[in-house]
Write an enzyme that holds these catalytic residues in place. Structure first.
Site, PDB file in Angstrom:
ATOM      1  N   ASP A  26       0.844   4.360  71.739  1.00 50.67           N
ATOM      2  CA  ASP A  26      -0.116   4.923  70.786  1.00 50.67           C
ATOM      3  C   ASP A  26       0.372   5.213  69.499  1.00 50.67           C
ATOM      4  O   ASP A  26       1.511   5.381  69.242  1.00 50.67           O
ATOM      5  CB  ASP A  26      -1.218   5.831  71.476  1.00 50.67           C
TER       6      ASP A  26
ATOM      7  N   GLU B 191       3.794   1.101  79.595  1.00 49.12           N
ATOM      8  CA  GLU B 191       3.874   1.750  78.366  1.00 49.12           C
ATOM      9  C   GLU B 191       5.473   2.193  78.023  1.00 49.12           C
ATOM     10  O   GLU B 191       6.227   2.312  78.912  1.00 49.12           O
ATOM     11  CB  GLU B 191       3.004   2.936  78.187  1.00 49.12           C
TER      12      GLU B 191
END
Length: 584
Positions: free
Chosen positions: A199, A563
């Site tokens: 992110d 991730e």
């Protein structure tokens, strides 16, 4: 089949001018040619699990072959000549409960001849090609360290430095709004730093912790990533390239302190952006409230950074140290300011309701940087328990960082404290080494949580530090076993680092890698790894009843297993440098 890791590293390193001699360049080219054109290269099976980067000649070498069929023989094939160099018998077939695999293992530690090889299992199965040699980790070290450049916020990733992963600058962060929960109004500038993960948030706790691990690697191995080695904008400025990269994060972190000394917890939008490039994510960004944990992490990191940077800019180092001391005072006066996301915010929380580990780290770094009795008094009364628990990362691994710093400077400590810390560290390393020797693929983890690859590395980090006190061969073997796991000797058959190995992750949960239109993801990122708790299971079709070691999916949607994150990369430069030093 083309060996992805060799071709990628060759292009990166030649463009970065990190190989200093023509001889070393020609060796890489020779190896590439062998692997690309050898008529002895056979299509590979992912059922043969081992370190896809290879092995040092004298290193322990164990391959794991999955499948229910009995195996009668295993051979090593020289890809330069096609000759069979060694034949052997695997161990008896056994069942691995953590992976759900029936396996044979093959120990070829006795084979030490440098070269490029494949394993042949009976007549019809072959491994990925692998190297035996002294330079297997040299290029990987630079690639992993370089990964932080691609996390930079507020600056173009240029074609000169980022190659095909170049991109426009995202998030200048010159006009960030205080969230109402801070009790402050207006806008503030807080530019630079690193994106935390897949992110676009910036988080003081994890940024300081990750940068702290990298700084410890530099303190231990000052020649790690010398000036000019990483091809970043600051290269050739007379300062170690990794230190330059860490400073990019330090300059941002220093902006997150309030006038009273407390440190704001994070800088994010209210919600996560979609799968878009950073410069396309233009939602308003906010400074979130202060927290005790972020304040002590801030204090520890800047006190540590001040020591490293003093010889380059003493005024800046003094300013950082003053900020660290002011943060300490606020943390002592506000010991229970625990962060929770405001009701309208859903980005990463990094909540921690026990700041004692952060405070211990801060006291250790401030004591070494200042020599002041106040910090020693705190340390003397708050020596930590060094029993390792899984998930022991950004919340509490910093107690180990504090211990490592104190033992590196044990001449400043009372003898009783130094002796107690050594005893606890050795006990912890003995326990962790036993776990490595016991568990299925010789990794130190049997509880696969979010970021299990971070646990794999942090276990090895502790063991490597203990080796500096008591150089037991079992310790170094355990560190090498952990690296073997990371680079392919695991139940998934993946090398867990993008761009390294013949079967690396290709679809990581990383917005820029998803949105940039480039087939290969940004290189050098460690993915999270198997996660039995599968918090993303509503979006990801995991295999039915996937056992713990196989709860991993190389798909963009799998934020719980695929991730990337700052602290999943930060132990690896230290471990690779440890391994490189051991080859000597």
């Amino acid at each position: 089949m083309k060996p992805f890791f060799t071709l990628l590293l060759l292009s990166l390193l030649v463009s970065c001018n990190t190989i200093d001699s023509a001889k070393e360049k020609s060796n890489l080219v020779d190896e590439k040619t062998v692997l690309e054109t050898s008529r002895y290269l056979h299509p590979a099976s992912n059922t043969i699990r081992f370190n896809q980067l290879g092995y040092f000649p004298k290193e322990k070498k164990i391959a794991t072959i999955t499948g229910n069929s009995d195996i009668t023989s295993i051979s090593i094939i020289d890809l330069t000549t096609g000759e069979t160099c060694m034949k052997g018998q695997p161990y008896d077939k056994v069942f691995f409960p953590l992976s759900g695999d029936t396996i044979h293992q093959f120990d070829f530690s006795g084979f030490q001849k440098p070269g490029v090889y494949q394993l042949q299992v009976d007549e019809n199965r072959y491994s990925y090609p692998f190297e035996i040699g002294e330079g297997i980790y040299d290029s990987a070290l630079l690639l992993v360290a370089k990964s932080y450049y691609y996390h930079r916020v507020g600056t173009d990733i240029t074609k000169q430095h980022g190659m095909k992963w170049h991109r426009p600058a995202g998030h200048p962060d010159t006009n960030v709004l205080y969230h109402s929960a801070t009790g402050k109004k207006g806008f503030v500038a807080s530019p630079g730093g690193w994106y935390d993960a897949g992110d676009f948030g910036k988080y003081v706790m994890n940024g300081a912790f990750s940068a702290g691990q990298l700084l410890h690697a530099l303190e231990t191995y000052p020649d790690l990533c010398p000036d000019g080695s990483l091809n970043i904008p600051e290269s050739r400025n007379g300062i170690n390239d990794l230190l330059d990269e860490i400073k990019y994060e330090a300059d941002w972190i220093a902006t997150m302190q309030d006038d009273d000394g407390g440190v704001f917890h994070k800088l994010t939008t209210k919600n996560f952006a979609g799968a878009i490039m950073p410069h396309e994510a233009t939602e308003q960004r906010y400074i979130m409230p202060k927290s005790t944990a972020s304040t002590f992490d801030f204090a520890a990191f800047l006190a540590k950074m001040a020591r490293q940077y003093k010889k380059y800019d003493s005024n800046l180092a003094e300013a950082w140290l003053a900020q660290a001391q002011k943060a300490w005072q606020w943390g002592v006066q506000n010991p229970t300011e625990y962060f929770k996301n405001p009701a309208d915010v859903s980005t990463g929380e990094y909540g921690d309701e026990d700041a004692s580990q952060e405070q211990f780290w801060a006291a250790a770094e401030l004591f070494v940087s200042t020599g002041e009795q106040t910090y020693l008094d705190y340390l003397s009364g708050n020596l930590p328990d060094l029993t390792y628990t899984y998930g022991d990362g950004w919340k509490s691994f910093m107690r180990y960082l504090g211990v490592f710093t104190l033992l590196d400077n044990e001449g400043s400590l009372p003898e009783a404290i130094a002796a107690q810390l050594k005893e606890q560290l050795i006990a912890s390393a003995d326990d962790l080494t036993n776990r490595v020797q016991t568990f299925d693929y010789r990794q130190g983890v049997n509880d696969f949580q979010w970021g299990s690859n971070s646990d794999i590395q942090n276990v090895a980090f502790v063991i490597a530090e203990a080796y500096e006190i008591d150089p037991k061969p079992a310790y170094s073997d355990a560190v090498f076993s952990s690296l073997n796991y990371l680079f392919g000797h695991n139940a998934t058959g993946y090398s867990m680092v993008t761009g390294l190995g013949d079967n690396p992750p290709m679809h990581i949960h990383h917005r820029a890698s998803k949105a940039d239109g480039i087939v290969e993801p940004v290189p050098g990122f460690v993915c999270g790894g198997p996660n039995y708790y599968k918090q993303d299971a509503n979006d990801v079709n995991y295999p039915a009843d996937a056992p713990p070691m196989k709860s991993y999916m190389d798909v963009w949607e799998s934020y719980a297993s695929n991730e990337v994150c700052l602290n999943w990369n930060s132990p690896l430069p230290y471990l690779l440098m440890f391994a490189i030093e051991q080859r000597k």
